[in-house]
Design a protein around this motif. Structure first.
Motif, short mmCIF file in Angstrom:
data_model
loop_
_atom_site.label_atom_id
_atom_site.label_comp_id
_atom_site.label_asym_id
_atom_site.label_seq_id
_atom_site.Cartn_x
_atom_site.Cartn_y
_atom_site.Cartn_z
N THR A 86 0.82 -1.21 0.00
CA THR A 86 0.00 0.00 0.00
C THR A 86 0.86 1.26 0.00
OG1 THR A 86 -0.07 0.20 2.41
CG2 THR A 86 -1.76 -1.19 1.38
N TRP A 87 0.24 2.37 -0.40
CA TRP A 87 0.94 3.65 -0.37
C TRP A 87 1.32 4.02 1.07
CZ3 TRP A 87 3.94 6.42 -3.00
CH2 TRP A 87 4.15 7.76 -2.70
N SER A 88 0.48 3.73 2.02
CA SER A 88 0.79 4.01 3.43
C SER A 88 2.02 3.24 3.87
CB SER A 88 -0.39 3.65 4.33
OG SER A 88 -1.47 4.49 4.06
N GLU A 89 2.13 1.97 3.46
CA GLU A 89 3.31 1.18 3.80
C GLU A 89 4.56 1.79 3.17
OE1 GLU A 89 5.10 -3.34 3.25
OE2 GLU A 89 3.04 -2.94 2.60
N TRP A 90 4.43 2.21 1.91
CA TRP A 90 5.55 2.85 1.20
C TRP A 90 6.01 4.10 1.96
CZ3 TRP A 90 8.38 1.70 -3.14
CH2 TRP A 90 9.14 2.73 -3.68
N CYS A 91 5.06 4.97 2.29
CA CYS A 91 5.40 6.22 2.98
C CYS A 91 6.00 5.96 4.35
CB CYS A 91 4.16 7.10 3.12
SG CYS A 91 3.59 7.77 1.54
N GLY A 92 5.58 4.90 5.01
CA GLY A 92 6.13 4.55 6.31
C GLY A 92 7.58 4.12 6.25
N LYS A 93 8.06 3.81 5.07
CA LYS A 93 9.45 3.38 4.90
C LYS A 93 10.37 4.52 4.49
CE LYS A 93 8.24 -1.35 3.69
NZ LYS A 93 9.07 -2.11 4.60
N LEU A 94 9.83 5.73 4.42
CA LEU A 94 10.61 6.89 3.99
C LEU A 94 11.07 7.71 5.19
CD1 LEU A 94 8.42 8.03 0.96
CD2 LEU A 94 10.46 6.59 0.92
N PRO A 95 12.27 7.52 5.66
CA PRO A 95 12.77 8.29 6.82
C PRO A 95 13.30 9.66 6.38
CG PRO A 95 14.41 6.72 6.13
CD PRO A 95 13.22 6.52 5.22
N TRP A 96 12.40 10.58 6.08
CA TRP A 96 12.80 11.89 5.56
C TRP A 96 13.76 12.59 6.51
CZ3 TRP A 96 11.99 11.97 0.74
CH2 TRP A 96 10.84 11.38 0.20
N ASP A 97 14.64 13.37 5.93
CA ASP A 97 15.63 14.17 6.65
C ASP A 97 16.65 13.34 7.40
OD1 ASP A 97 14.49 16.59 5.77
OD2 ASP A 97 13.01 16.49 7.38
N ASP B 18 17.51 13.44 1.15
CA ASP B 18 16.24 12.72 1.30
C ASP B 18 16.10 11.58 0.30
OD1 ASP B 18 15.33 14.15 3.48
OD2 ASP B 18 14.22 15.60 2.28
N VAL B 19 17.19 11.11 -0.28
CA VAL B 19 17.15 9.93 -1.14
C VAL B 19 17.17 8.70 -0.23
CG1 VAL B 19 18.37 8.61 -2.91
CG2 VAL B 19 18.31 11.11 -3.03
N VAL B 20 16.17 7.83 -0.40
CA VAL B 20 16.05 6.67 0.48
C VAL B 20 15.82 5.40 -0.34
CG1 VAL B 20 15.21 8.01 2.44
CG2 VAL B 20 13.58 7.06 0.83
N GLU B 21 15.95 4.26 0.33
CA GLU B 21 15.71 2.94 -0.27
C GLU B 21 14.53 2.28 0.45
OE1 GLU B 21 19.91 1.25 -1.59
OE2 GLU B 21 19.87 1.79 0.53
N PRO B 22 13.30 2.67 0.12
CA PRO B 22 12.14 2.19 0.86
C PRO B 22 11.88 0.69 0.74
CG PRO B 22 11.44 3.39 -1.06
CD PRO B 22 12.92 3.57 -0.96
N ALA B 23 12.31 0.07 -0.33
CA ALA B 23 12.06 -1.37 -0.52
C ALA B 23 13.23 -2.23 -0.06
CB ALA B 23 11.75 -1.65 -1.99
N GLY B 24 14.30 -1.60 0.42
CA GLY B 24 15.46 -2.34 0.89
C GLY B 24 16.71 -1.94 0.15
#
Length: 103
Positions: free
Chosen positions: A36-47, A52-58
């Motif tokens: 879900t989009w909520s799950e995706w956003c929960g994996k984004l540790p902004w700042d 702010d480049v992150v690896e939300p899927a691992g």
């Protein structure tokens, strides 16, 4: 010798673009599927990471890259070398020209 060509536009409605192999994230049987989009956003540790480049899927699965101005349509260019795509650039500041630096 290389050639720069415009591939098209990418529309952004989340303020980010994901760069990665879709077989790892897109389908339900993908090894790093985010449901879900909520799950995706929960994996984004902004700042917490560079720019702010992150690896939300691992790690190594793909990068979520924020745009300069958030939502919008951004041009995508490729550098073609010997008939193959060597590099892809998404221009998050399409109004910027290198000549602007000299002013």
């Amino acid at each position: 010798m290389s050639e720069r060509v415009k591939l098209g536009m990418v529309d952004v409605d989340s303020g980010t673009v994901f760069v990665g192999d879709p077989c790892y994230t897109i389908t339900g049987d993908a090894s790093h599927h985010i449901k879900t989009w909520s799950e995706w956003c929960g994996k984004l540790p902004w700042d917490q990471k560079n720019y702010d480049v992150v690896e939300p899927a691992g790690s190594g699965v793909g990068l979520s890259v924020p745009t300069m101005y958030g939502d919008g349509s951004y041009p995508v260019y490729a550098e073609i070398v010997r008939g193959r795509v060597a590099r892809v650039t998404i221009d998050f500041d399409p109004e910027y020209e290198e000549d602007d630096e000299d002013e």
